[in-house]
Structures are given as structure tokens and as C-alpha cells.
Design an enzyme around this catalytic site. Structure first.
Site, mmCIF file in Angstrom:
data_model
loop_
_atom_site.group_PDB
_atom_site.id
_atom_site.type_symbol
_atom_site.label_atom_id
_atom_site.label_comp_id
_atom_site.label_asym_id
_atom_site.label_seq_id
_atom_site.Cartn_x
_atom_site.Cartn_y
_atom_site.Cartn_z
ATOM 1 C CG ASP A 151 -62.022 -34.079 48.510
ATOM 2 O OD1 ASP A 151 -61.030 -34.547 47.715
ATOM 3 O OD2 ASP A 151 -61.157 -32.671 48.973
ATOM 4 C CD GLU A 169 -54.875 -33.467 48.446
ATOM 5 O OE1 GLU A 169 -55.795 -33.474 49.643
ATOM 6 O OE2 GLU A 169 -55.111 -33.515 47.470
HETATM 7 C C1 BGC Z 1 -55.198 -37.036 45.758
HETATM 8 C C2 BGC Z 1 -55.371 -38.092 44.757
HETATM 9 C C3 BGC Z 1 -54.556 -38.902 44.503
HETATM 10 C C4 BGC Z 1 -54.161 -40.010 45.698
HETATM 11 C C5 BGC Z 1 -53.170 -40.432 45.774
HETATM 12 C C6 BGC Z 1 -55.298 -38.092 47.185
HETATM 13 O O1 BGC Z 1 -55.770 -37.238 48.667
HETATM 14 O O2 BGC Z 1 -56.109 -35.784 46.197
HETATM 15 O O3 BGC Z 1 -55.877 -36.509 43.688
HETATM 16 O O4 BGC Z 1 -54.318 -39.332 43.663
HETATM 17 O O5 BGC Z 1 -54.580 -38.941 47.171
HETATM 18 O O6 BGC Z 1 -53.034 -41.694 46.768
HETATM 19 C C1 BGC Z 2 -58.313 -33.240 46.943
HETATM 20 C C2 BGC Z 2 -59.050 -32.485 45.806
HETATM 21 C C3 BGC Z 2 -59.100 -33.050 44.583
HETATM 22 C C4 BGC Z 2 -59.194 -34.184 44.574
HETATM 23 C C5 BGC Z 2 -59.459 -35.569 42.985
HETATM 24 C C6 BGC Z 2 -58.507 -34.553 47.170
HETATM 25 O O1 BGC Z 2 -57.333 -34.487 48.030
HETATM 26 O O2 BGC Z 2 -58.856 -32.751 48.179
HETATM 27 O O3 BGC Z 2 -58.787 -30.563 46.301
HETATM 28 O O4 BGC Z 2 -60.276 -32.421 43.469
HETATM 29 O O5 BGC Z 2 -58.544 -34.745 45.704
HETATM 30 O O6 BGC Z 2 -57.697 -35.455 43.336
#
Ligand code: BGC
Ligand code: BGC
Length: 627
Positions: free
Chosen positions: A308, A513
Site C-alpha cells: 500500500d 480511510e
Molecule cells: C491515499 C492516496 C492519496 C494520499 C493523499 C493516501 O493515503 O491513498 O490515494 O492521494 O493519501 O495524501
Molecule cells: C489506500 C489504498 C489505495 C492506495 C492508492 C492507500 O492509501 O489504502 O486502498 O489503493 O492508497 O491510492
């Protein structure tokens, strides 16, 4: 015999010429007629350590360029949530960006194409004008794997429309606690429902041929590689705290959280993403037993395992405290591709020195690279590395919006309808003297889409093209029926007007999230007040727009009807279709609806199961249109 010497000489020269050209250009790995394993072996044999580690590196588009791709042999790029080439970018802009990066990758010595990935988790949701489908919690309520497969097909086309061949979907978490901020990404608390819904993989990647070897990834031409995530136990963390610890015995882990992985692998899923969470105190990103021992060895998964975002960094706390150790633990656990995503030079340096010191073995690196190449060869990326505009018109097209509307209709769960069984309130009549529509979620496209919509956290208002619930109601009722909208009316509005009835649309604000972790699970203010004011004055139907069950019991006696609409996405028309009786209610709860949050966690089958509405609940009415 006029000139035999000359012609023989010419022929010889020509032959020599061909032989030389062939020598320089024929490489088995470039020959699509060779079996995939032969191509992998041939290519690996030619690669330097730097080229191999580059393949294992995934970077974010904001730090990518053709030069970076070329100079570091980068194997993959992603768009993080909301990471787009420009606000409201067109398919052509997406394609140009992806191709530009790809040309950098192709300009390397071996010309290995990169694979671009994006979170198309409910349609190609980062992209302006894309069709946004209901989030998984709503799809679980449809109990319709064929519908979900068709959504996968449509999503594949909309992802290809932007020149992208890979999506980080489906999330096959089995959410066991609605306080978890990602519960809406889960199809159900019941692993059997999640297992059925893995049919989306057949839509995204294409129908797997009979006799296909189990565990080997399968991606048909012009489809997209899928990603089952987050391995494993992400939906079982303590108190639903995101990225936390899943405390569970082997029976529970293998019986509740693992089953959807069996199905995904049988359906040929190309990649699996590791979870930030831990199992019994051990970070999944460092869990050799489960990633290598179980997923790769026992389940024979032959695609690649991806970390991840900053996932290996979070092996230590605080995150990134010892990055070298993170690389060692993550790669040795069995992670094949690392979603770095920014500091790629640090990852590459650390990985290189760990291999040189033999702390990471060359066979581990070769395993990782073989798996990445297997996916790339299988999906035809070497033959078709560059995208063109041929799928551009798939983005947000009418048929896909119709499909999303169908999904919305089928995801709605009718929880209450009238105060006695023979006094049903729904369906609502299309002809009425005047209708009141109220609530924070009635006229807010961003809210009805939820998180992972245009922005990572989602947004408010007109974030993209779509139909709000209010617009849908207006276009459904008869021409002679006025619809008055007031977000949070006071008594005077009801006193001044003669409304026939009211529709109140309230719910949760968008989130993604950890930001979505919530121990109260109340609806957004002033939602409760809106329900009290409107439903005390008028007969009303309440529609709840939320990623999970929310506190509703206190207001239940006030309302005539209650509909759970989950996070329906851009096609709000599906809600009006059912409210006004053009279609019936068929959705069944994919989750237990609690009475109060102190009951949580509470899942079907628990000894003290005492829900407001149990898993599987959902009333039906007949769909014939009332006068
Ligand atoms: C997410 C990303 C997002 C980023 C922003 C990550 O945890 O999965 O997709 O762009 O945080 O800081
Ligand atoms: C998330 C994933 C996601 C990745 C990319 C992470 O923060 O947990 O589900 O695919 O970001 O955006």
C-alpha cells in the site's frame, strides 16, 4: 548464365544482412508467440540489478517524468486519490500524460513498458465526467453478482478511456465493524456476499478461460488488471480503527477474511495489495507467513503483490523511522512491487545495497520481477504499450450511466414503510398538489458520491456530471406537481404551504480511510433537526445517504418510510425510480443495522445479536404505479 557470380554474391550478402539484423533484433521476450514463461525467463536473464529493482518501484505521477522513467527503469506509476493531470482533464489529456511517461520507459535499453494504476473503486472515480457507481456497501445490498460483473466491464472501459490499464480494485474487505472509515468499500460483513461480488474481477479483467491454471493471472485484451485488497484482515481491526490490529484466531482469519481471496485467485486476479493493518500484532507488510507462506505458496497466487501507499514505511512506528529495515522486511515478506510513492531514490538505493549485502536474495528479486513481468506479458502490455483515443468515448457514456442507475435502484433497502403493514407509504404518487424536498443530501452530488470521488476525500456540490436526488425527483413527478426544496426548513414554511408529503434526504458527509473512523455514527447536522421539524409537520419518507448504518432508531417513529441509499454515486435518478414506484425495492441489508453504537461490534451470528434491522432485511412493495 549472364551474371551468376553477381546474383549469388547478392544473395549471400542479403542472407548475411538478415542474419545480422535478426541477431540484433530477435529477442525471445519480444516475441508474443513465445510462451509467457519463456519470455519472462529470457528477459530476466538480460536484466541488471538496477533494471530489476526499477521494475519493483511504483511512483506517484506527481514525481514522474519520461526522464525519471528512463533513468531509474521505473516499472509502474500511480495516480493517488484525486491526482489528475489537470482539473477536469479530458481523456486526451490523460492519454497524453500516460503515453509521455510510457515513452520514457520504452526508451530504456530493454524497453520494458510501465504499468499505470489508479483507484477506480466505484467507476473511474478520479476522472471528471466518469460514471460513478454506488460504493461497494450498496452493491452488496443488490446481491447481484451479474450486475457487479457488468459494472466491472463498464469500469474497465472507462479506465481504458483514460489510457490506463490497471485499477486498485476490488476492495474485498469483510467489514466487521461499521465504525471503520472504509466500511463502505466493503461489500458486506458476510464473507459469502463478498465472495459472490468478486465476480467484478471477471468484468474488469475479462472472463477467465476454462482450464486456466489456478493462480495464474488472466487479463483479456483491452480489459484492465485488477487488485484484490487489502490482504488480509483489513475489515477486522480492533474497534474498527483504520490500519489497526486484527486480533483473531486462525479459524476466524481463514473463515471470515481469507475466503474472498480464494475466489479472487480462482477468477484470475492479477495483483493483490497488502493491508496497512496487523494480524495479531504483526504488520501485514512484514508478514512472511501470510504473504509468502499462505498467499503465494498455499494459494498458488502467481500475480504480483503490491504494497500500500507508504505501506512499508509504516512497518516501523513512527512510520519511516528505519526505511532500510522497512525495505528489507517488506521485500523479504514477499512484496513484489512497492508503492513508494515519492522518494524512489531512497527505495532504490536501500534495495540495491540490501541485495549487494545478500540481506535480500537475488532469487527473491527474481521472483518479484517475474511476477510483475508475468502480469505485463499476460495483459499484452509489451505489444500495446501506448494508448490511443479509441476508448475515449466510453467515459461517462449513456449506457454506463443507465447501468449505474440500475445499480442504484437495486441497492436501495426499504427499512420502514408505513406504521402498519396495510398502511404503506411508498411508492409515492407522481401527481400531488405540492411536494417538499429537504435535507443536506437532497441536492448535493458530491455528498451522494462519498469519498474516492474526484478527490480522495470526496467533495461537496457539483464535483462532476451527474443527477442529484432533487433533480431526479423533479424530473420524475408530473408536470403539474410543484417540488419545493428547502435544505433545512423551519415550521413557517410548512405552515405557509399545503404540502402533500415530504422527502427528507440526510446522511454522512464524504470521507475516506482514517478520516472516516467514527465512534458516534450520527448523521450530519442539522440532519436530525431536519427530520424532527419536517416529519413532525408532514408525512415524510426519509432517505439516508451513508457509507454504513447510522444512528436512526430515535427518529424512526417520526417517519412514515425509511430508505437506505448508501453512497449511490452520480446517478441519483435510480432513487426517484424506486421512490415513485417505477421499480420495486429489492435490496437487502449487506450489514447489520445496530440500535445504538454501544452494541458494536455486532455481526450476524453473534451470541447477543439484537439489531434494529438484521443482515438480509429489506421490505418489498409491489412496483405498480399508483394513480
Ligand atoms: C491515499 C492516496 C492519496 C494520499 C493523499 C493516501 O493515503 O491513498 O490515494 O492521494 O493519501 O495524501
Ligand atoms: C489506500 C489504498 C489505495 C492506495 C492508492 C492507500 O492509501 O489504502 O486502498 O489503493 O492508497 O491510492
Amino acid at each position: 548464365m549472364a551474371c551468376p557470380n553477381v546474383s549469388w554474391g547478392c544473395l549471400l550478402l542479403l542472407l548475411l544482412c538478415f542474419a545480422w539484423m535478426g541477431d540484433a533484433e530477435y529477442a525471445k521476450y519480444k516475441d508474443p508467440k513465445q510462451p509467457v514463461n519463456t519470455r519472462i525467463k529470457d528477459l530476466i536473464g538480460r536484466m541488471t540489478l538496477a533494471e530489476k529493482i526499477g521494475q519493483m518501484t511504483q511512483i506517484e505521477r506527481s514525481v514522474a517524468s519520461a526522464d525519471v522513467m528512463k533513468n531509474y527503469f521505473i516499472g509502474s506509476i500511480l495516480s493517488g486519490g484525486g491526482s489528475v493531470p489537470a482539473p477536469q482533464a479530458t481523456p486526451a489529456m490523460w492519454i497524453n500524460m500516460v503515453n509521455e511517461f510510457q515513452k520514457g520507459a520504452l526508451a530504456t535499453r530493454l524497453g520494458i513498458p510501465m504499468i499505470y494504476g489508479i483507484d477506480a473503486v466505484h467507476g473511474n472515480n478520479n476522472v471528471y465526467n466518469a460514471t460513478i457507481f454506488p460504493h461497494n456497501v450498496g452493491l452488496g445490498a443488490t446481491r447481484d453478482p451479474d450486475l457487479v460483473k457488468r459494472i466491472g466491464e463498464a469500469t474497465a472501459l472507462e479506465v481504458r478511456a483514460t489510457g490506463i490499464p490497471y485499477t486498485f480494485a476490488p476492495c474485498i474487505a469483510v467489514c466487521r465493524d461499521p465504525r471503520w472509515g472504509r466500511c463502505y468499500e466493503s461489500y458486506s460483513e458476510d464473507h459469502k456476499i463478498v465472495q459472490q461480488m468478486t465476480d467484478i474481477i471477471l468484468g474488469l479483467q475479462g472472463e477467465i478461460p476454462v482450464n486456466h491454471t489456478k493462480g495464474v493471472p488472466y487479463v483479456a485484451k483491452n480489459k484492465v488488471a485488477a487488485c484484490a485488497k487489502h490482504f488480509v484482515g483489513d475489515g477486522g481491526t480492533h474497534n474498527g480503527i483504520n490500519e489497526n490490529n486484527t486480533i483473531i484466531d486462525e479459524h476466524g482469519l481463514l473463515g471470515i477474511h481469507m475466503p474472498p481471496y480464494y475466489d479472487s485467485i480462482i477468477k484470475g486476479v492479477a495483483t493483490v495489495m497488502v493491508s496497512y493493518s496487523s494480524v495479531n500484532g504483526e504488520k501485514m507488510h512484514a508478514n512472511h507467513d501470510l504473504v509468502t507462506g499462505y498467499l503465494k505458496s498455499k494459494l498458488h497466487f502467481r500475480g504480483f503483490v503490491i504494497s500500500d501507499w507508504l505501506g512499508i514505511d509504516r512497518i516501523t512506528s513512527p512510520a519511516g523511522a528505519n526505511y532500510t529495515y522497512s525495505v528489507q522486511a517488506g521485500v523479504n515478506a514477499g512484496i513484489d512491487m512497492v508503492m513508494v510513492p515519492f522518494n524512489y531514490t531512497e527505495f532504490i538505493e536501500d534495495a540495491t545495497s540490501l541485495v549487494n549485502k545478500r540481506i535480500i536474495s537475488m532469487s527473491r528479486i527474481d521472483d518479484a520481477v517475474s511476477r510483475i513481468l508475468r502480469v505485463k506479458f499476460t495483459m499484452g502490455l509489451f505489444e500495446n504499450p501506448l494508448a490511443d483515443l479509441s476508448f475515449a468515448d466510453q467515459l461517462g457514456k449513456k449506457e454506463h450511466r443507465e447501468l449505474a442507475r440500475e445499480a442504484v435502484r437495486k441497492s436501495l433497502v426499504l427499512l420502514k414503510n408505513g406504521n402498519t403493514p396495510n398502511q404503506q407509504f411508498l411508492p409515492l404518487p407522481k401527481k400531488a398538489s405540492k411536494i417538499l424536498v429537504a435535507g443536506s443530501h437532497a441536492s448535493n452530488l458530491g455528498y451522494q458520491c462519498g469519498g474516492w470521488s474526484i478527490q480522495w476525500m470526496g467533495g461537496s456540490g457539483d464535483i462532476t456530471a451527474g443527477t442529484t436526488i432533487l433533480d431526479a425527483i423533479k424530473s420524475t413527478v408530473g408536470d403539474a406537481t410543484p417540488v419545493v426544496y428547502s435544505e433545512n426548513p423551519d415550521d413557517s414554511l410548512m405552515k405557509k404551504n399545503e404540502f402533500s408529503f415530504a422527502i427528507v434526504v440526510v446522511g454522512e458527509p464524504p470521507y475516506a480511510e482514517t478520516v472516516g473512523d467514527n465512534t458516534d455514527l450520527t448523521i450530519l447536522d442539522p440532519g436530525p433537526d431536519t427530520i424532527r421539524t419536517v416529519c413532525s409537520a408532514l408525512k415524510c419518507a426519509v432517505v439516508v445517504v451513508s457509507g454504513r448504518p447510522v444512528v436512526i432508531e430515535p427518529y424512526l417513529p417520526l417517519m412514515e418510510a425509511l430508505v437506505a441509499a448508501w453512497l449511490p454515486g452520480t446517478e441519483g435518478q435510480g432513487i426517484a425510480d424506486v421512490l415513485f414506484g417505477d421499480y420495486g425495492f429489492t435490496g437487502k441489508l449487506s450489514r447489520t443495522w445496530f440500535k445504538s453504537v454501544d452494541q458494536l461490534p455486532m455481526n450476524f451470528g453473534d451470541p447477543h445479536y439484537d439489531p434494529l434491522f438484521p443482515l438480509g432485511f429489506g421490505l418489498a412493495i409491489n412496483s405498480s404505479q399508483p394513480g
